[in-house]
Write a protein that holds these residues in place. Structure first.
Motif, PDB file in Angstrom:
ATOM      1  N   GLY A 127      15.214  17.090  69.470  1.00  0.00           N
ATOM      2  CA  GLY A 127      16.615  17.754  69.639  1.00  0.00           C
ATOM      3  C   GLY A 127      17.176  17.460  70.928  1.00  0.00           C
ATOM      4  O   GLY A 127      16.518  16.907  71.681  1.00  0.00           O
ATOM      5  N   ILE A 150       9.353  18.354  74.854  1.00  0.00           N
ATOM      6  CA  ILE A 150      10.733  18.406  74.115  1.00  0.00           C
ATOM      7  C   ILE A 150      11.069  16.825  73.950  1.00  0.00           C
ATOM      8  O   ILE A 150      11.106  15.958  75.025  1.00  0.00           O
ATOM      9  CB  ILE A 150      12.246  18.959  74.386  1.00  0.00           C
ATOM     10  CG1 ILE A 150      11.756  20.485  74.763  1.00  0.00           C
ATOM     11  CG2 ILE A 150      13.369  18.412  74.105  1.00  0.00           C
ATOM     12  CD1 ILE A 150      12.992  21.220  75.607  1.00  0.00           C
ATOM     13  N   VAL A 151      10.843  16.107  72.931  1.00  0.00           N
ATOM     14  CA  VAL A 151      10.789  14.530  72.654  1.00  0.00           C
ATOM     15  C   VAL A 151      12.076  14.216  71.977  1.00  0.00           C
ATOM     16  O   VAL A 151      12.903  14.850  71.149  1.00  0.00           O
ATOM     17  CB  VAL A 151       9.385  14.199  71.909  1.00  0.00           C
ATOM     18  CG1 VAL A 151       8.214  14.670  73.022  1.00  0.00           C
ATOM     19  CG2 VAL A 151       9.204  14.882  70.472  1.00  0.00           C
ATOM     20  N   SER A 152      12.263  12.789  72.073  1.00  0.00           N
ATOM     21  CA  SER A 152      13.281  12.095  71.324  1.00  0.00           C
ATOM     22  C   SER A 152      13.015  11.854  69.853  1.00  0.00           C
ATOM     23  O   SER A 152      13.922  12.035  69.244  1.00  0.00           O
ATOM     24  CB  SER A 152      13.853  10.963  72.194  1.00  0.00           C
ATOM     25  OG  SER A 152      12.850  10.030  72.135  1.00  0.00           O
TER      26      SER A 152
ATOM     27  N   LEU B 129      18.002  12.897  76.781  1.00  0.00           N
ATOM     28  CA  LEU B 129      16.430  12.443  76.567  1.00  0.00           C
ATOM     29  C   LEU B 129      16.618  10.981  75.875  1.00  0.00           C
ATOM     30  O   LEU B 129      15.914  10.108  76.677  1.00  0.00           O
ATOM     31  CB  LEU B 129      15.916  13.270  75.671  1.00  0.00           C
ATOM     32  CG  LEU B 129      14.491  13.400  75.685  1.00  0.00           C
ATOM     33  CD1 LEU B 129      13.861  13.908  76.971  1.00  0.00           C
ATOM     34  CD2 LEU B 129      14.060  14.815  74.460  1.00  0.00           C
ATOM     35  N   LEU B 130      17.088  10.844  74.824  1.00  0.00           N
ATOM     36  CA  LEU B 130      16.905   9.654  74.092  1.00  0.00           C
ATOM     37  C   LEU B 130      17.548   8.583  75.089  1.00  0.00           C
ATOM     38  O   LEU B 130      16.920   7.410  75.253  1.00  0.00           O
ATOM     39  CB  LEU B 130      17.517   9.526  72.655  1.00  0.00           C
ATOM     40  CG  LEU B 130      17.701   8.523  71.784  1.00  0.00           C
ATOM     41  CD1 LEU B 130      16.228   8.065  71.561  1.00  0.00           C
ATOM     42  CD2 LEU B 130      18.342   8.758  70.553  1.00  0.00           C
ATOM     43  N   GLU B 133      15.277   7.700  78.138  1.00  0.00           N
ATOM     44  CA  GLU B 133      14.085   7.180  77.711  1.00  0.00           C
ATOM     45  C   GLU B 133      14.508   5.665  77.500  1.00  0.00           C
ATOM     46  O   GLU B 133      13.711   4.563  78.028  1.00  0.00           O
ATOM     47  CB  GLU B 133      13.549   7.580  76.671  1.00  0.00           C
ATOM     48  CG  GLU B 133      13.071   8.822  76.711  1.00  0.00           C
ATOM     49  CD  GLU B 133      12.243   9.600  75.545  1.00  0.00           C
ATOM     50  OE1 GLU B 133      12.479   8.797  74.422  1.00  0.00           O
ATOM     51  OE2 GLU B 133      11.547  10.612  75.551  1.00  0.00           O
TER      52      GLU B 133
END
Lengths: 232, 232
Positions: A127, A150-152, B129-130, B133
């Motif tokens: 999120g 918190i990850v993509s 985030l995405l 990265e």
């Protein structure tokens, strides 16, 4: 009972620790209502879902991508006739969703209290960064967790990377979450353990075909309270 | 020369490792052009900036928040007259920005190569985030870094939390970045060291008043290449 090898238990956040999909569902209903004068609900629903999937690789998971997908759907399906005020309304809903009070799922806090006495606890969630941090802070649950990730996206590779970074062995790791696709299957794939605790509503993109499930024996509980009873 | 106590050097990403603000600036120019038939550029510029600031606490830093703020500005300043096609155009720009090729700043790769032989290197960046990265992966620079931290904001408290989590002492930590506000002042505040390498363009929100700067002696270099020469 929990495998005695387990040392770390990680929780998904949305719809595992607190209610989330319900808020998306409610906003989606308002969106259908807003545009019902232009387009029937079923057409909107289908197009919105396709737009969300198309946008995932650009905008990721979370409220902002959802809002952008609603705006895009509105423009496309009304052939540009949607009013500025309607677009403004959709953005206002976005801010409302982000400010929505965090409603912890029943039994979660007690379960964390019990588990934190025996295990290292983590959150692993996808999120928007700011949004998830804010929800964790407002949930009052942050202090139960030793680590927050918190990850993509939640692929097997991303779980493996997290375990490596924290020096956690897969066989000592248990993941708990409401999504078979994001919380259970990728963790089983890297040799970890996983418990499925379904939420009443699951976003269509998070569902998996029965064939995908059948390779594994999925351990499931109706609630985290039921799960915690097994360690008693 | 670099203080011999320093063991970890952290880099900001946008406008420190690679070009970023230029892409925002270019999109903003297209936005002004798109709406010039409705509203003069100076009015748009001011309102867009105010909308971005208002939205920061909801949508955070990054492309998605910027796109939502442009859409909101367009609706508000045209009193809802903006066309659906224009809104679609703005969302298309968002996807273009996210897919924009990553252009590393001159000298950065050579500098990282040299520094990585002597120091533990980190990235500490804010944004989506995405998106961050993806940019790090596409930059080809990821392998130089031991740790990557993508954070929702860069306050003194957030730097302190990162250092604690990685067991890094503030006096052994040096931060390099283009923003006095985000990369330099908060790090000095917690007792770390910081080097300012200005980029040609800085978002208005990242500038600080002269009074805020004057408490500290700010160490600045014109480029990362100039900085690396000091360790030679």
């Amino acid at each position: 009972m929990i495998d005695p090898k387990i040392k770390t238990i990680a929780f998904d956040a949305d719809d595992t620790l607190w209610v989330n999909e319900t808020i998306f569902d409610a906003t989606q209903e308002r969106f259908f209502k807003l545009l019902e004068q232009y387009v029937p609900e079923e057409v909107l629903r289908k197009h919105l879902f396709q737009t969300e999937i198309k946008n995932l690789k650009y905008f990721g998971y979370g409220v902002k991508g959802f809002i952008l997908s609603m705006i895009e759907t509105a423009v496309e399906l009304t052939e540009g006739l949607v009013r500025g005020g309607d677009i403004q309304q959709i953005i206002d809903w976005g801010r409302e969703m982000i400010e929505h009070p965090v409603e912890n799922i029943e039994g979660v806090e007690q379960a964390l209290k019990t588990l934190s006495q025996h295990y290292q606890l983590m959150v692993i969630t996808k999120g928007d960064l700011l949004d998830q941090e804010s929800k964790l802070a407002r949930s009052g649950l942050a202090d139960y967790f030793d680590k927050v990730e918190i990850v993509s996206d939640k692929t097997a590779a991303q779980y493996q990377e997290i375990l490596n970074r924290h020096d956690i062995k897969a066989e000592e790791f248990l993941m708990i979450g409401n999504s078979l696709k994001s919380d259970v299957l990728p963790v089983l794939e890297i040799g970890g353990q996983a418990v499925h605790i379904p939420f009443s509503s699951t976003w269509e993109h998070e569902t998996v075909a029965p064939a995908e499930e059948s390779h594994h024996q999925i351990v499931a509980f109706a609630s985290v309270t039921e799960f915690v009873k097994t360690i008693g």
